[in-house]
Design an enzyme around this catalytic site. Structure first.
Site, short mmCIF file in Angstrom:
data_model
loop_
_atom_site.label_atom_id
_atom_site.label_comp_id
_atom_site.label_asym_id
_atom_site.label_seq_id
_atom_site.Cartn_x
_atom_site.Cartn_y
_atom_site.Cartn_z
N GLU A 112 4.98 57.60 -61.77
CA GLU A 112 5.00 57.69 -63.24
C GLU A 112 4.07 56.63 -63.86
O GLU A 112 3.36 56.90 -64.83
CB GLU A 112 6.44 57.54 -63.74
CG GLU A 112 6.61 57.36 -65.24
CD GLU A 112 6.05 58.48 -66.10
OE1 GLU A 112 5.66 59.54 -65.54
OE2 GLU A 112 5.95 58.30 -67.32
N LYS B 288 0.96 57.48 -66.35
CA LYS B 288 0.87 56.94 -67.71
C LYS B 288 -0.50 56.32 -67.92
O LYS B 288 -1.16 56.57 -68.91
CB LYS B 288 1.97 55.91 -67.90
CG LYS B 288 2.63 55.83 -69.22
CD LYS B 288 3.46 56.98 -69.68
CE LYS B 288 3.34 58.27 -69.01
NZ LYS B 288 4.10 59.37 -69.35
N GLU C 244 -3.35 58.95 -67.94
CA GLU C 244 -3.29 59.82 -69.12
C GLU C 244 -3.94 59.20 -70.34
O GLU C 244 -4.64 59.86 -71.08
CB GLU C 244 -1.82 60.07 -69.51
CG GLU C 244 -1.13 61.20 -68.80
CD GLU C 244 0.31 61.36 -69.29
OE1 GLU C 244 0.69 62.49 -69.58
OE2 GLU C 244 1.06 60.36 -69.39
N LYS D 36 1.31 67.86 -75.69
CA LYS D 36 2.67 67.37 -75.53
C LYS D 36 3.56 68.41 -74.86
O LYS D 36 4.37 68.10 -74.00
CB LYS D 36 3.23 67.02 -76.92
CG LYS D 36 4.66 66.50 -76.91
CD LYS D 36 4.68 65.05 -76.50
CE LYS D 36 6.06 64.47 -76.38
NZ LYS D 36 6.07 63.36 -75.41
N HIS E 28 -2.22 54.41 -44.69
CA HIS E 28 -2.64 55.63 -44.00
C HIS E 28 -3.79 56.34 -44.74
O HIS E 28 -3.91 57.56 -44.66
CB HIS E 28 -1.44 56.57 -43.85
CG HIS E 28 -0.36 56.00 -42.99
ND1 HIS E 28 -0.55 55.72 -41.64
CD2 HIS E 28 0.91 55.61 -43.26
CE1 HIS E 28 0.56 55.20 -41.13
NE2 HIS E 28 1.47 55.12 -42.10
N ASN F 206 1.46 81.26 -81.98
CA ASN F 206 1.56 80.45 -80.76
C ASN F 206 1.90 81.38 -79.61
O ASN F 206 2.70 82.31 -79.79
CB ASN F 206 2.69 79.42 -80.87
CG ASN F 206 2.30 78.24 -81.75
OD1 ASN F 206 1.24 78.23 -82.35
ND2 ASN F 206 3.19 77.26 -81.82
N GLY F 207 1.37 81.10 -78.43
CA GLY F 207 1.69 81.92 -77.27
C GLY F 207 0.46 82.70 -76.82
O GLY F 207 -0.67 82.38 -77.20
N ARG G 83 1.12 67.41 -80.91
CA ARG G 83 1.27 68.40 -79.85
C ARG G 83 -0.02 68.58 -79.05
O ARG G 83 0.02 69.13 -77.95
CB ARG G 83 1.70 69.75 -80.44
CG ARG G 83 3.08 69.73 -81.04
CD ARG G 83 3.34 70.95 -81.88
NE ARG G 83 3.44 72.17 -81.11
CZ ARG G 83 4.58 72.74 -80.72
NH1 ARG G 83 5.72 72.17 -81.03
NH2 ARG G 83 4.59 73.86 -80.04
N CYS H 68 -0.39 74.64 -79.42
CA CYS H 68 -0.50 75.09 -80.80
C CYS H 68 0.73 74.73 -81.63
O CYS H 68 1.84 74.63 -81.09
CB CYS H 68 -0.67 76.60 -80.83
SG CYS H 68 -2.06 77.16 -79.85
N TRP I 256 -4.66 75.02 -79.87
CA TRP I 256 -5.07 74.45 -78.58
C TRP I 256 -5.65 75.62 -77.80
O TRP I 256 -4.93 76.54 -77.43
CB TRP I 256 -3.84 73.85 -77.89
CG TRP I 256 -4.12 73.03 -76.68
CD1 TRP I 256 -4.44 71.70 -76.63
CD2 TRP I 256 -4.04 73.45 -75.30
NE1 TRP I 256 -4.57 71.30 -75.33
CE2 TRP I 256 -4.34 72.35 -74.50
CE3 TRP I 256 -3.76 74.67 -74.69
CZ2 TRP I 256 -4.36 72.41 -73.11
CZ3 TRP I 256 -3.79 74.74 -73.31
CH2 TRP I 256 -4.08 73.60 -72.52
#
Ligand code: G6P
Length: 600
Positions: free
Chosen positions: A477, A481, A484, A595, A500, A98-99, A27, A2, A72
């Site tokens: 990483e 990327k 995502e 984000k 393996h 927010n929260g 965000r 948010c 969000w």
């Protein structure tokens, strides 16, 4: 996650608030809304993007006070009704939040005589404030009394009909005030109002802020307090796209500059020393038994890279923990354990929770972050800033590079103070760091080749990234990327582990991206490359010794010692970007992702 914007000033609030919402889009969110007004408030809110909200907004209004929010979803799906701002029944009080309000169910029961119109935890807040106003409290006291009943984490901004002020209070979620000629701003982060000002005040937990025509007043424990106004050193255009199609591509290209900022003034190459302005006494470091790096997502992989450097260069046992899994084991000595939180935003709830666990256990804590004034900086014993500048794309790029570089500086500092790292070896690491911006630029200059490679392989079934040691971190990483932003199946493995199990997935239609540079044990990885080639998989390799190749695609990496795998990562970033772009994905705001993840 948010986002919040609030404004009270001389300009028309509608355009300021909607521009703020657009700046907060990065965000990650799924609905948006604004509340405007003077003696009466009007709320406009809608599921979907800010563009959908804009369709129902008036062209202009005369109001100079307004609040806005990008939501969000946590409690209740993304619907018009669940979008913020929320109001009381009379529409007198509008709130953005927010929260998470943990006791919202009990509060709803207590307010059962009032009608609720959403499924959110937030909606209790305007009802609580309205109840306090009904009981005769002043607006400021009503906001304070309502907040006192909330449990959980919150940053709240309130506008009340007929009251020419904005009220804000925070507990556990960030809230920043911006001071400009044309008025006062409130934001969940500075990008909300960066176009207007770089003069900011960071609120502390528990602060109640009142913004009126005279500016800002902050109350702490009921007392009016003086608060500092700080000057950001972010360039005004830092949070804009600057001619690039996507923030992500811009931020990939900003890496040389970001890395220069990261290392600027911190290297003493001649003496093999670094200056980081943190308090880590030599006797403490000498007796150190373990460093624990705690982080999430990309920051976790930056930590995987750094852990290898700490062990090999500073001779200290180093573990990397996914922050949401972190516990402080009772068989560790807290006095001999340094816990380092690595977090771009400084607001990731899982990382904050981990660092609190470490602090409770008595360990010394350190944050490596990009964000001045962020919550983590208040919770740790010391902070090192990575100085990458604002990163807007949800997929972290330049902050990964700057985190690794900052952690490498810390490795040198710790290694030198522990007497584990000779000045010659330290100098060679610092030389690698100094060469990093130029080496990254060389990769960026080869973007066309990466685009061609992306065009060749974009329609593959899956992608595997392999590498050893530092190359393992970069493989993890690189795969993150790609998945995502392209939504393709991508996985990273230590190269030796492929045989393996994952090898069963390898076919002619699953390209393997291999790190074959210094610091990644190329001689040991090459046999693994031959194994996948024997199964007809195309191999794209980043190599420092091009003779060693016989690959389908060879990306050269300049000679840079322990930083070569980090340079390789720039190829992987560009590859992910172009694959995603060819598929028309929402690169800066991938589906389902945020984000800054401020819930556990
Ligand atoms: C989210 C973001 C990731 C990021 C992670 C950790 O999941 O989508 O890109 O790596 O949070 O964020 P931090 O701010 O703690 O580095």
């Amino acid at each position: 996650m948010c986002g919040i914007i609030g404004y009270l000033g001389d300009d028309e609030a509608l355009s300021v608030v909607t521009a703020g919402l657009a700046n907060l889009e990065y965000r990650g969110y799924d609905s948006a809304g604004v509340a405007l007004g003077d003696t009466e408030l009007t709320v406009y809110k809608r599921a979907g993007e800010v563009d959908a909200l804009t369709e129902i907004l008036p062209e202009s209004t005369s109001h100079t006070r307004g609040i806005g929010h990008t939501r969000w979803s946590t409690h209740g799906p993304p619907t018009d009704a669940n979008a913020h701002p929320h109001t009381d029944e009379a529409g007198r009080v509008a709130v953005v939040h927010n929260g998470i309000i943990e006791n919202y169910e009990q509060l709803r029961e207590r307010l059962s005589d009032r009608t609720f119109t959403s499924e959110t935890d937030t909606e209790v807040i305007p009802h609580l404030i309205a109840a306090e106003l009904d009981a005769g409290k002043s607006p400021k006291e009503a906001v304070k009394a309502a907040a006192a009943q909330l449990e959980g984490s919150y940053a709240i901004v309130v506008t009340i009909a007929g009251v020419d002020s904005l009220f804000a209070i925070r507990e556990g979620s960030p809230l920043i005030i911006g001071h400009a000629e044309n008025g006062t701003f409130l934001g969940s982060d500075v990008t909300a109002f960066l176009d207007h000002t770089q003069q900011v005040t960071y609120l502390a937990d528990g602060d109640l802020a009142v913004i009126d025509r005279d500016g800002l007043s902050v109350y702490r424990n009921g007392e009016l307090v003086d608060v500092a106004v700080e000057e950001l050193d972010w360039e005004a255009d830092a949070a804009e796209k600057g001619g690039y199609d996507h923030y992500m591509r811009k931020e990939i290209h900003e890496q040389p500059r970001a890395l220069r900022q990261t290392i600027s003034g911190r290297l003493d190459t001649d003496r093999g020393r670094v200056a980081l302005d943190i308090d880590l006494p030599t006797e403490y470091l000498e007796s150190l038994e373990e460093i624990q790096l705690v982080a999430c997502g990309t920051s976790y992989y930056a930590s995987v890279y750094a852990a290898d450097l700490f062990e090999s260069l500073a001779d200290v046992r180093t573990t990397v923990e996914v922050a949401s899994e972190y516990e402080f084991s009772t068989n560790r000595d807290p006095w001999r354990t340094l816990v380092v939180a690595v977090t771009q935003s400084g607001e990731t709830a899982d990382t904050l929770s981990a660092i609190r666990t470490a602090a409770r256990a008595g360990a010394r804590t350190l944050a490596v972050t990009n964000t001045l004034g962020s919550t983590i900086t208040r919770e740790v014993d010391d902070t090192v800033f990575i100085r990458a500048g604002p990163e807007i794309g949800v997929a972290a790029t330049k902050t990964f590079a700057s985190q690794v570089a900052t952690l490498a500086l810390l490795v040198v500092l710790v290694g030198r103070k522990r007497g584990a790292l000779s000045s010659e070896r330290a100098t060679s690491v610092l030389d690698s760091l100094r060469g990093l911006p130029g080496a990254v630029q060389q990769i960026l200059d080869r973007e066309d080749t990466v685009l061609e490679t992306a065009e060749t392989y974009a329609d593959s079934d899956a992608f595997f990234f392999i590498g050893r040691r530092l190359g393992r971190a970069v493989s993890l990483e690189g795969a993150l990327k790609l998945k995502e932003i392209s939504y393709d199946h991508a996985e990273g493995f230590p190269a030796g582990e492929l045989k393996h199990g994952p090898l069963a997935l390898v076919t002619e239609n699953t390209p393997v991206l291999a790190v074959l540079t210094d610091g990644a044990r190329p001689e040991a990885t090459l046999p693994n490359v031959r194994e996948v080639q024997a199964r007809d998989a195309p191999v794209i390799g980043a190599v420092s010794d091009t003779e060693a190749s016989a690959l389908d695609v060879t990306f050269p990496v300049p000679d840079l010692g322990v930083m070569e795998p980090l340079v390789t990562n720039v190829y992987w970033q560009l590859f992910a970007y172009h694959v995603a772009n060819l598929k028309g994905r929402s690169i800066d705001k991938p589906r389902n992702l945020a984000k800054s993840v401020t819930v556990e």
